[in-house]
Design an enzyme around this catalytic site. Structure first.
Site, PDB file in Angstrom:
ATOM      1  N   ARG A 164       1.040  -1.409   0.471  1.00  0.00           N
ATOM      2  CA  ARG A 164      -0.181  -0.011   0.076  1.00  0.00           C
ATOM      3  C   ARG A 164       0.932   1.361  -0.286  1.00  0.00           C
ATOM      4  O   ARG A 164       0.390   1.949   1.160  1.00  0.00           O
ATOM      5  CB  ARG A 164      -1.025   0.300   0.735  1.00  0.00           C
ATOM      6  CG  ARG A 164      -1.760  -0.794   1.367  1.00  0.00           C
ATOM      7  CD  ARG A 164      -2.922  -1.256   0.620  1.00  0.00           C
ATOM      8  NE  ARG A 164      -3.698  -2.296   0.246  1.00  0.00           N
ATOM      9  CZ  ARG A 164      -3.465  -3.676  -0.010  1.00  0.00           C
ATOM     10  NH1 ARG A 164      -2.512  -3.788  -0.926  1.00  0.00           N
ATOM     11  NH2 ARG A 164      -3.708  -4.860  -0.431  1.00  0.00           N
ATOM     12  N   SER A 239     -10.827  -0.275   3.434  1.00  0.00           N
ATOM     13  CA  SER A 239     -10.096  -0.680   4.513  1.00  0.00           C
ATOM     14  C   SER A 239      -9.568   0.751   5.135  1.00  0.00           C
ATOM     15  O   SER A 239      -8.835   1.733   4.469  1.00  0.00           O
ATOM     16  CB  SER A 239      -9.214  -1.850   4.315  1.00  0.00           C
ATOM     17  OG  SER A 239      -9.955  -2.608   3.533  1.00  0.00           O
ATOM     18  N   GLU A 335      -4.496   3.729   6.518  1.00  0.00           N
ATOM     19  CA  GLU A 335      -4.354   3.412   5.606  1.00  0.00           C
ATOM     20  C   GLU A 335      -5.200   4.641   4.159  1.00  0.00           C
ATOM     21  O   GLU A 335      -4.213   4.613   2.762  1.00  0.00           O
ATOM     22  CB  GLU A 335      -5.014   1.900   4.904  1.00  0.00           C
ATOM     23  CG  GLU A 335      -4.438   1.462   3.066  1.00  0.00           C
ATOM     24  CD  GLU A 335      -5.299   0.273   2.607  1.00  0.00           C
ATOM     25  OE1 GLU A 335      -5.784   0.096   1.955  1.00  0.00           O
ATOM     26  OE2 GLU A 335      -5.378  -0.678   3.997  1.00  0.00           O
TER      27      GLU A 335
END
Length: 339
Positions: A164, A239, A335
């Site tokens: 990520r 998320s 994130e």
């Protein structure tokens, strides 16, 4: 020239999937390189380039200019008997791009079905799901340096992809606008990634013993729909936290205290632990504070039940981080980009 409209005091509620209210001092959309250059020529201080607003938590009004990337178009760049290079404009919505690839039987992105956001944002985050990441299919991207207007081509090595993560979240953060991204996809004998348990279970449920690109995409869509709320119905950014990695020593002591802790080996003794499980163990799943909440079906997703402010969602996130740290000694990292 002269076609770009700059709006003052623009509400960003419709431009972020959390649906939180925040205003941009100035706002403009662009659908071409020329339009972007025209916006930049106004010399207004640039706050950030906006894509789909699906990986963003606005905690305040934004001073400066928010420029929305609406560069469209999908095209074939080159092809061989076995593979094809397809590019898409930075403003193209990601899932429709995946659907286009699946419809043409081009393999490689089917596991990334139904991920929100735009093509231009995908490499920044190195988006991934079910064993596939952007870096696995990435060929190159073209990006405009905001300070100079010069266009540069980035190959995979230049992007320094991580989990990520990419160079665009690190030292080049906020310096470039991604104009288009090219992907190398398969035309024959796609390598299907079906190892994840959830995918295997769904394929059994769908009665598909031998999936192809289309049925694998459909399986991923069904899984995501079962676990993640539709932002149009319930504000969220997917998320909210990254899955943390721990070293062998830390994992060993965690495993002694919590024998049933789920984990995935990352090699060299490192283990990835699902953040959703950690959050659930701390009792947050389904919890709500005002209109900010932790989604009842997936603890990794924070939601806006209607009128939550970005500050309220951030306060909930910080409370979750503190309790996971207290119980497990693991610090969760968002994130989502916090503004």
């Amino acid at each position: 020239m002269g076609t770009v409209r700059i709006i003052e005091n623009q509400s960003l509620r419709a431009y972020n999937t959390f649906g939180v209210e925040a205003k941009a001092q100035w706002f403009a959309a662009f659908n071409s390189v020329d339009a972007l250059r025209e916006i930049l020529s106004q010399k207004l201080p640039l706050a950030f380039i906006l894509g789909g607003g699906s990986n963003l938590l606005l905690t305040r009004d934004v001073s400066g200019l928010v420029a929305k990337n609406e560069i469209s178009g999908i095209q074939v760049e080159s092809e061989t008997a076995d593979s094809i290079i397809v590019s898409a404009g930075g403003g193209v919505d990601w899932h429709p791009f995946v659907q286009w690839c699946v419809a043409h039987r081009y393999g490689g992105v089917e596991n990334l079905s139904l991920i929100p956001g735009t093509v231009g944002a995908a490499p920044i985050q190195n988006i991934g799901a079910y064993g596939v990441e952007i870096k696995d299919v990435f060929e190159y991207l073209e990006a405009l340096k905001l300070s100079t207007g010069i266009i540069r081509t980035f190959r995979a090595a230049d992007c320094r992809f991580g989990y990520r993560d990419s160079v665009f979240k690190q030292e080049l953060k906020g310096q470039y606008c991604i104009l288009k991204v090219a992907f190398r996809l398969t035309k024959t004998q796609p390598r299907l990634h079906t190892a994840y348990g959830a995918i295997q279970e769904m394929l059994v449920e769908m009665e598909v013993p031998h999936p192809d690109i289309a049925t694998l995409s459909e399986a991923v869509i069904r899984i995501r729909n079962s676990k993640l709320p539709d932002p149009a119905q319930l504000g969220n950014a997917g998320s909210f936290f990254k899955n943390p990695e721990v070293d062998a020593a830390q994992f060993s002591s965690l495993h002694q205290t919590f024998p049933n802790i789920p984990h995935y080996s990352m090699g060299e003794g490192r283990q990835k632990i699902p953040a959703g499980w950690l959050i659930e163990q701390c009792g947050w799943k389904g919890k709500r504070s005002g209109d900010a909440g932790c989604y009842k079906k997936q603890a990794l997703v924070l939601v806006n039940y209607g009128q939550a402010s970005g500050q309220e969602i951030l306060a909930l996130a910080n409370a979750i981080i503190a309790s996971v740290e207290a119980k497990f000694g693991i610090t969760l990292v968002p994130e989502v980009n916090l503004i």
